[in-house]
Structure formats: structure tokens, C-alpha cells
Design an enzyme around this catalytic site. Structure first.
Site, mmCIF file in Angstrom:
data_model
loop_
_atom_site.group_PDB
_atom_site.id
_atom_site.type_symbol
_atom_site.label_atom_id
_atom_site.label_comp_id
_atom_site.label_asym_id
_atom_site.label_seq_id
_atom_site.Cartn_x
_atom_site.Cartn_y
_atom_site.Cartn_z
ATOM 1 N N HIS A 25 1.170 -1.005 0.268
ATOM 2 C CA HIS A 25 -0.576 0.076 -0.081
ATOM 3 C C HIS A 25 0.678 0.819 -0.468
ATOM 4 C CE1 HIS A 25 -4.003 2.001 0.694
ATOM 5 N NE2 HIS A 25 -3.154 2.874 1.719
ATOM 6 N N HIS A 78 -10.515 2.600 0.096
ATOM 7 C CA HIS A 78 -10.721 2.096 0.531
ATOM 8 C C HIS A 78 -11.466 0.713 0.648
ATOM 9 C CE1 HIS A 78 -10.323 3.654 5.411
ATOM 10 N NE2 HIS A 78 -8.979 3.583 4.484
#
Length: 729
Positions: A44, A90
Site C-alpha cells: 500500500h 478504501h
């Protein structure tokens, strides 16, 4: 706690990565240092599987002020104004806890924008859910929509557009991608590069808690049966605090106190401090005793890895601390001097008067792993030969009703009516059209934005699918009269460790790059989300493109609703009859194989630029791009929006009516023009070598074609408007 290989693996690191850390440090890291490495080296934050390929994307252009590498991209919209924008995922948090996952996704992307000095002026989102029959879909959809609305509405930022899709490949992994646009003066853009020695490092915003610890590493892992245990890694948002933080930051930015500013997003204080120091080629020293905490006995490990929301890190000019503190005190926010910049090029952490971590910044950033993973190329599937017997008993009217109420085509009003799309008073095209449009306050300029994805095309052939989404974004902006300027992307894929998934990623990126370059539509920001899979089952490859365009005079903006009886309707671009991978093939013929429609970039550019010329010359009354479902879907939606009927005549064509009306050939638009302008319009089209068909005239309150099949517009409207409403009931 003894740090070893087993503990490193529990932190999401590979054994060989842990060995590399020990080699680079020339010692074993302590627990806090291991946590920092796990945050900075996860997928990420480090983009370790994607960096190699992302470098190939075109990122420069005449209007590009800032490309990838900052909190968000920045484009010039003239008159000293600039737009800051980005899209982020998300996904994992939203599947575990849909309300907070979606809400904090919106909060995080808004901080990325206002940390650069821009006031957010619009939000968009792209949300993907599992099959409508799946037991979790309804609750996940409800939670995500409430979360997006709850945060954006409280912040007073309009949600002007979006996209909602359903497909069983998202049963175990939904996608929640949030996009924000902000407006800033070109001479007041702020960056995250630290500069100068012994400059105070300031923590502002909310207090640090234990929420969100391991959020970034959780976002870089696949799901398993223990998904419920990951709930503590979902952050909790407070939009009212973020609103205060926005106003306080913008007030401080009006002066000349800030050297650098960075929001605390994924990996919190760890990534924000290290990224600022890395960009400035400096060191940073932090006293963790000074960090405002809302929970007792928080450890250095917890403080550094917390992803509590609504926090910022600022490097200030010396002597400006009191001035800045007054501003944050006024807005009721925490303000603490927690450290300083140094010349050591290390991150050094102190707690209870002891040094608890010391790591060279370059090991965390420049020396982070970069993998050239193995990948498999996807062959272009063979075309299906649709037999006449397959079409024999089909009736156009039955197909139209079924497709206009399909979950992926039907009106998403139930969703966007829960978002405030008019707050701030500058929204001039609300959700439901080709693009959302907001006026630049107090001017005649407007900015258009749209989000698009086409997982089905990307799954069938990633290279073609990647090109198609960029073109779809281009068409959506042109359809409202905006000149496309730049894009942001959110690349959602399964595990990069599987060759098929990595191949999908590589070829989608290649397709995006090829189309962006040809259309002069550069990529200025983005996000990669890997490991969207549960056990071994991954999602369809779903790159999402957020496109932004400029309308110099908003009075020339175009909407998709048909305007007046007697006007003619043209289809711009050639219809070749490509049914493979179309909504018709998948839902009516139950045919899931075959290639996506071909992309002709010359035609895309030529057709789009010609449409813009027709809009500029005031010939086009309404416009809509031909996409999911083909011509008949597009025309029907325009009739529904305008509450006007149409008499459709299929042009002279070798195609059968199903191929003509339901094919998904690219590069096409439906436009409405005045009867008196037909000669002038066709002359411009012919001069620019643009193919067109005249397919109908606006009349009455029904859709009729071939002079026999007639359906009232009101009936189509009920099919289109009611499906989602009834489903959510």
C-alpha cells in the site's frame, strides 16, 4: 518482545525482506523499527509490485503543474487557478466495517487535497459490490452509501458524480474508491518536501488513539476466514473535526509559515514523517512523549502505526510556532511541537528520554523492495458467432425493459439522493448525467469530472480494457462540453503474486498509458490496491479512471436530457455491431466469452474533438456517449431524462437490429440537433471524416422503432428508476 522471522511474517513482511532489513541495518530491528518497516515496505505504501510499471505512464502535459509523487496531482485551469485532484481506495476497511471504511476513505482523500492548499469543491466515488443475490450485498451497499454521505455532507463538500456496479467477483471484496477535487491559486500550492535544518516539526489535529493500527498492512493482505478479527484496524472518522482542521490549515496557509505539510494517512505518523524527510533529503527527530494521545500507556509502536484520522504533520519556519498555535487553538485542535529536521538522514525516535528507533531514511524509501514479478499475457479471445436461432424468439421491447432495469444500468438516484450535491452553491450538473460539473466560484469557468471502470472488458482482454476506460472518461467529459485535461487512476486487482493477476495489471496499465498518451490526457495521480481477494478468489481487474475537464464558459455546458420535439437525433461514430462482452450478450444471451470492443484511438480523438467543435458552435442541444447497453440504452435514458419520446428508424445497415441497437462499439455519441441545422452539422462531420447516422426524430411521449414497437417513456422510467429503490426496500 523478541523480533524474529515469525514476527516479521505476522507483520506482512516476507522472510527474505526481513533478512534484507537485518542486512541493511547490520543488526536486528527492535519491535518499533519492525513496525515501521512493515508499514513502509507494504504494498500500500511502497508500491513494490507496481512501481516498475507505473513509471511507464505518461504524466506530463501543458496543463500539468504536479504529476504523481505528491499528495495529489495538480492541473492549470487558467486565470491563476489550479485544480488539485486524486482518487484513492478504501476497499478492505469498507468490507470489514462499511460505514467507517467508506467515511474515512472520503476523509482521507479530502485531506490529500487540502494538504496542498486547495479547498475541496467536489467529491466523486466509484463503488463495486457483489451479486445482488449475495446475502451481504444489501447491507454493504447501505453502509457504504451512508458512510460516503455522512462524511462528505458534514464537511459541506458536494458529491457531484459517481459509479455503482454489481458483479459476483466482488462478493468477498467490495471496492470503495473516493475522489476529491480542490481549487487553489497557482501561487499558493503547498508540497510535502521538508527543507532546512532544525525546523520545528508540528503535529496538529485530533489526538492519536489505537484505531487503525496495521491499517496499511491490512490493506496489503488477502482476506481469510478471520476477517472479523480485522475490525480494530478500521479507522474511525469524525467529519466535524476534519472540517475544523481544513479551516485551520487553510488559515495558516494564507501566510508564509509553512515549509512542508503532509496528512497522516496510511501508516500515520510513520509514513508522513519519513516521506517528508525523504523528499527533502533530510533527517527527522521525533519525541513521542510530545504526541497528543487520547489513550493511556500508548507505546512508541502504537503511536507510530496508529491511523487515527484528522491529523496533519507540518514543518514550520522557525519562530512561527506561536502564530500557528493561536490558529489551531482558535479552532479547538491539538497543536504540539514534536520534533525537528536534522542533517542525519535518519528517522530518530525518543520516548521516556530513551532512543527507541534509529533507521536511515533511504533504507525505508529508496531501498524498499521493487519487484519485477512474473506475469502472463492475455490472448485476445476469439469472436463468438451469434447464430440466427439465438435471436429468433427475442423481442426488442422485452430486451429493452430487461436491460433498462439491469442493476448496472438502472438509475442510482436512491444512492446519490443521500449525498448533498448542491452544497456550496456551485454544482451546475448533478449526479446521473455524463459528468458532474461545478462552477469555479464567481467566474464563468466550470470543471467537469467523471469516474469510470469496465471490469468486464479488462477481464476479457486487459490491454483493450485499459484503453477503453480512458476513452470512456474522455467521452463522458466531452459529452458535457468539457475539454479533457488529465486523469487520476485507482487500480484495483487481486494478488500480484499470481501471474494471471499480475498480467492483468501490467496490460491494463499498458492500455491506460497508450490511450492517455494518444489523447494527450496524462495521469497526474493515483493509487494501487492489490490483494483484493478472499482466499484464492480475486476480483475482476478493475482499474478506475477519474477524468477532469475544463469548460471555459459554463453557459455552453451540455446535459443528456432531450430538449424539444421536432429535433433530430444522430449517432456519431460507426456502429460495427460488436456484441461480445456487451450487456446484451451477457444478460440476454448468457454469453460470457469473446473479446471486448476494439478501440480506435484516432477515431476517439477525432470524434471527440469534432463534438467539442459542434458544441462550441452551439449546434448540439443534448449529448450522451454510447456505452453500456448500446444505442438503445443511451437513447432511452435521454428520453427518460427529457420526458420526450422518439421515433427511431434503423439506418440502412447490413447489421440486424440487435447488433445495431445493442452493440457496444466504442467512440460513439448520441446528439440532438435542430432540424434546421442538419446541413451545417453534417457538413462539419463530413469535413472531419466523422461517420454519423440519423436515427430518429423527437416526438410525443413514447419510444417507437420500426414503426411498430411502442413503449411509453413513463413506463421505461419506472423500469429504470424503481429497481434499486425496490431492491433496497
Amino acid at each position: 518482545m523478541q523480533v524474529n522471522e515469525k514476527l516479521a511474517v505476522e507483520h506482512g513482511l516476507k522472510v527474505e525482506e526481513y533478512k534484507l532489513i537485518c542486512k541493511l541495518l547490520k543488526r536486528t530491528p527492535n519491535l518499533t523499527e519492525l513496525g515501521i518497516f512493515s508499514a513502509m515496505w507494504n504494498e500500500h505504501c511502497s508500491y513494490k509490485s507496481s512501481r516498475l510499471h507505473l513509471k511507464k505512464l505518461p504524466t506530463k502535459g501543458k496543463k500539468v503543474i504536479q504529476g504523481p509523487g505528491e499528495n495529489a496531482g495538480v492541473i492549470d485551469i487558467e486565470d491563476g487557478d489550479a485544480i488539485v485532484f486524486k482518487i484513492e481506495s478504501h476497499n478492505h476497511p469498507s468490507f470489514i466495517e462499511p460505514y467507517q471504511g467508506a467515511a474515512t476513505g472520503v476523509g482521507g482523500i479530502m485531506r490529500d487535497v487540502f494538504t496542498m492548499g486547495a479547498r475541496p469543491i467536489a467529491n466523486l466515488n466509484s463503488i463495486h459490490f457483489g451479486s445482488t443475490q449475495h446475502k451481504k450485498t444489501k447491507n454493504l451497499l447501505r453502509g457504504v452509501v451512508h458512510g460516503i454521505g455522512g462524511y462528505g455532507n458534514c464537511m459541506g463538500v458536494p458529491t457531484i458524480g459517481g459509479q455503482t456496479c454489481f458483479d459476483r467477483s466482488y462478493n468477498g471484496n467490495i471496492l470503495v474508491n473516493a475522489m476529491t477535487l480542490g481549487l487553489v491559486k497557482k501561487n499558493k500550492i503547498f508540497y510535502s518536501k521538508a527543507a532546512g535544518l532544525n525546523k520545528p516539526v508540528i503535529y496538529v489535529g485530533s489526538k492519536t488513539g489505537r484505531d487503525g493500527i496495521h491499517g496499511a498492512s491490512m490493506a496489503s493482505a488477502s482476506f481469510d476466514d478471520k476477517i472479523e478479527e480485522k475490525k480494530p484496524t478500521v479507522q474511525v472518522g469524525d467529519p466535524f473535526t476534519e472540517k475544523l482542521l481544513l479551516e485551520a490549515c487553510l488559515e495558516l496557509m494564507a501566510g508564509d509559515s509553512i515549509i512542508a505539510i503532509q496528512d497522516m494517512g496510511a501508516a500515520g505518523l510513520t509514513s508522513s514523517s519519513i516521506e517528508m524527510a525523504s523528499k527533502g533529503k533530510l533527517g527527522i527527530e521525533i519525541n513521542l512523549d510530545k504526541v497528543p494521545c487520547r489513550e493511556t500507556k500508548m507505546t512508541p509502536y502504537e503511536i507510530m502505526l496508529s491511523e487515527s484520522q484528522e491529523r496533519m504533520l507540518i514543518v514550520l519556519e522557525n519562530g512561527k510556532e506561536n502564530l500557528a498555535k493561536k490558529i489551531f487553538d482558535k479552532w479547538g485542535l491539538d497543536f504540539a511541537v514534536i520534533g525537528k529536521t536534522t542533517n542525519t538522514k535518519n528517522i530518530e525516535l525518543f520516548f521516556n528520554s530513551e532512543q527507541v528507533a534509529k533507521i536511515p531514511i533511504n533504507i525505508l524509501v529508496e531501498n524498499s523492495p521493487m519487484y519485477d514479478r512474473k506475469w502472463k499475457k492475455t490472448k485476445l479471445p476469439k469472436k463468438n458467432k451469434i447464430q440466427k436461432k439465438d435471436l429468433k424468439n427475442l423481442k426488442i421491447l422485452d430486451i429493452l425493459k430487461k436491460m433498462i432495469s439491469n442493476p448496472n444500468v438502472c438509475s442510482k438516484k436512491w444512492i446519490w439522493e443521500q449525498y448533498d450535491h448542491t452544497v456550496m452553491g456551485d454544482t451546475i450538473q448533478k449526479p446521473g448525467g455524463n459528468s458532474g460539473v461545478v462552477r469555479v466560484h464567481g467566474t464563468n469557468k466550470a470543471v467537469a469530472a467523471a469516474v469510470d471502470s469496465s471490469a468486464v472488458y479488462c477481464w476479457a482482454h486487459p490491454l483493450t480494457g485499459g484503453k477503453q476506460i480512458v476513452c470512456e472518461s474522455w467521452r463522458n467529459l466531452i459529452s458535457v462540453g468539457a475539454k479533457p485535461v488529465a486523469i487520476t487512476n485507482c487500480l484495483n486487482f487481486g494478488s500480484p503474486e499470481k501471474e494471471e493477476n499480475m498480467g492483468e495489471f501490467v496490460e491494463c496499465v499498458e492500455g491506460i498509458g497508450e490511450a492517455s498518451k494518444y489523447l494527450a490526457f496524462p495521469v497526474v495521480s493515483g493509487n494501487v490496491s492489490f490483494y483484493n481477494q478472499t482466499k484464492e478468489i480475486g476480483i475482476k481487474p478493475t482499474p478506475v479512471i477519474g477524468g477532469v475537464g475544463l469548460i471555459k464558459d459554463y453557459t455552453k455546458m451540455i446535459t443528456m436530457n432531450f430538449k424539444s420535439e421536432g429535433n433530430l437525433v444522430l449517432v456519431i461514430g460507426k456502429t460495427e455491431g460488436h456484441l461480445d462482452q456487451s450487456l446484451f450478450a451477457r444478460t440476454i444471451l448468457d454469453e460470457k466469452n469473446g473479446p471486448p470492443p476494439e478501440i480506435n484511438l484516432f477515431n476517439e480523438k477525432n470524434n471527440g474533438e469534432t463534438i467539442l467543435k459542434l458544441i462550441e458552435d452551439n449546434y448540439i442541444k443534448s449529448a450522451h456517449d454510447v456505452s453500456l447497453g448500446g444505442i438503445l440504452m443511451g437513447v432511452s435514458k435521454m428520453c427518460i431524462e427529457g420526458n420526450i419520446g422518439i421515433e427511431i428508424k434503423k439506418p440502412n445497415s447490413l447489421l440486424n437490429e440487435f447488433e445495431y441497437f445493442f452493440s457496444e462499439d466504442q467512440g460513439r455519441y448520441i446528439i440532438e440537433i435542430s432540424k434546421s441545422d442538419i446541413k451545417k452539422v453534417t457538413s462539419i462531420l463530413e469535413k472531419n471524416a466523422v461517420h454519423y447516422d440519423e436515427i430518429g426524430i423527437l416526438v410525443g411521449k413514447s419510444v417507437s422503432f420500426n414503426e411498430k414497437t411502442i413503449v411509453p417513456v413513463d413506463e421505461l422510467k419506472s423500469y429504470n428508476n424503481n429497481w434499486l429503490k425496490d431492491y433496497m426496500r
